[in-house]
Design a protein around this motif. Sequence first.
Motif, mmCIF file in Angstrom:
data_model
loop_
_atom_site.group_PDB
_atom_site.id
_atom_site.type_symbol
_atom_site.label_atom_id
_atom_site.label_comp_id
_atom_site.label_asym_id
_atom_site.label_seq_id
_atom_site.Cartn_x
_atom_site.Cartn_y
_atom_site.Cartn_z
ATOM 1 N N ILE A 268 1.334 -1.134 -0.014
ATOM 2 C CA ILE A 268 -0.336 0.545 0.031
ATOM 3 C C ILE A 268 1.126 1.211 0.111
ATOM 4 O O ILE A 268 2.008 1.301 0.521
ATOM 5 C CB ILE A 268 -0.683 -0.064 1.254
ATOM 6 N N GLU A 269 1.045 1.676 -1.091
ATOM 7 C CA GLU A 269 0.946 3.495 -0.660
ATOM 8 C C GLU A 269 -0.045 4.397 -0.667
ATOM 9 O O GLU A 269 -0.679 4.564 -1.053
ATOM 10 C CB GLU A 269 1.947 4.021 -2.199
ATOM 11 N N ALA A 270 0.114 4.323 1.079
ATOM 12 C CA ALA A 270 -0.677 5.115 2.226
ATOM 13 C C ALA A 270 -1.647 6.568 1.214
ATOM 14 O O ALA A 270 -1.849 6.653 1.419
ATOM 15 C CB ALA A 270 -0.485 5.343 3.107
ATOM 16 N N VAL A 271 -0.153 7.356 0.991
ATOM 17 C CA VAL A 271 -0.635 8.587 0.510
ATOM 18 C C VAL A 271 -1.161 9.006 -1.207
ATOM 19 O O VAL A 271 -2.115 9.749 -1.391
ATOM 20 C CB VAL A 271 0.732 10.036 0.672
ATOM 21 N N GLU A 272 -0.919 7.729 -2.124
ATOM 22 C CA GLU A 272 -0.840 7.644 -3.087
ATOM 23 C C GLU A 272 -2.435 7.312 -3.702
ATOM 24 O O GLU A 272 -2.633 7.319 -4.466
ATOM 25 C CB GLU A 272 0.699 7.447 -3.697
ATOM 26 N N GLN A 273 -2.572 6.605 -2.113
ATOM 27 C CA GLN A 273 -3.756 5.046 -2.195
ATOM 28 C C GLN A 273 -3.470 4.388 -3.461
ATOM 29 O O GLN A 273 -4.592 4.155 -4.238
ATOM 30 C CB GLN A 273 -4.854 6.431 -2.009
ATOM 31 N N THR A 274 -2.823 4.200 -3.619
ATOM 32 C CA THR A 274 -2.597 2.748 -4.675
ATOM 33 C C THR A 274 -2.793 1.733 -3.894
ATOM 34 O O THR A 274 -1.416 1.248 -2.673
ATOM 35 C CB THR A 274 -0.913 3.128 -5.590
ATOM 36 N N ILE A 275 -2.715 0.059 -4.457
ATOM 37 C CA ILE A 275 -1.970 -1.088 -3.913
ATOM 38 C C ILE A 275 -1.101 -1.883 -5.177
ATOM 39 O O ILE A 275 -2.719 -2.204 -5.684
ATOM 40 C CB ILE A 275 -3.698 -1.969 -3.117
#
Length: 341
Positions: A268-275
Amino acid sequence: MFVRRFTNFTRKQGENLSKRINIAVIGAGYWGTKLVNEYLALSKKRHDLKLQAIADKSPESLCSIRERFSLPDSMLKKDYDKILEDPKITGVHIATPNETHYEIAMKAIAAGKNILLEKPMCLTSSDAFRLARQAEKNGAVLLIGHIFRFNNAVNRVKQMVENGEIDKVRCLELRWVSAMSPPHGRDIIFDLAPHPVDILNHIFEEWPTKVYAEGRSYERKKAGLEEVAFITMEFPGDIVASLTLSWVHHGPRERTVFIINEKNAIKIEAVEQTITLFEKGAKKEILVERNNTIESEINHFIDRIKNGVPPINSPLIGVRNVTVLEAMRKSLQEDKVVSVV
């Protein structure tokens, strides 16, 4: 007696549904400025919300806010007590330095305000518990700014865990790192660790049982003012998590969660909101519609005040989070594994 109290509650709830909620932001620094921007934008979408006032002891910060958003002087207060004394203000969003959270929130509860308090809730679990208990006694809404609970990528992974799409988790790796000047007098564990600890609890509904922390103060050269920390957390089910916190990492800013399972891994890239799903040597992006987490959190705060929706970021979560942070700090100070109780 029960019927009478229930009737009063429902009548008050009905009144709340129709009235406008006036909010004040206390603290006009970096994060407070972002909050002001979000409240002003959201008030154009929600006619039941108004940003009523902003407080900060710094004249420079208030001047900057006034000029950036073209606000009248009447909205700006040097003393937050003026906000607490204003009967028109329904709730306050507190975004002040960590060490001021307890005092300001306690005063706000005594003044009859509802509160959204930025993380960490307090600097000790005993203060956090007293704050939660006082809000409960006074019937005040108290929410804690664990904003990643409103993050669509984090919530998608939580859903995958609940649906059994993510199974047999073995270990976790989290990185909260960047290159920046350490905030003055700020403790890296209480400043950076609240979010990653909360994300793991939100996804897995578990808290660490034991922690071990090491850290170094390269810049300020003082115990308690470390700029980097490496933390190991043990969770139920033989799951271990590694957390890296740093203000001295050159390269890109990272806010990442890596979940390693028996047959695959999720990042999870938490700031970019990618999985990203890694499986059998290949990777696959899992589509997520990115959302405005601050707006979602504010909406939840207003809805909690107006119609009593169940809290997503409750004070119970905030208290437990601080308990974990305390254990990390104790481990770092005493160089030993500490049980989280």
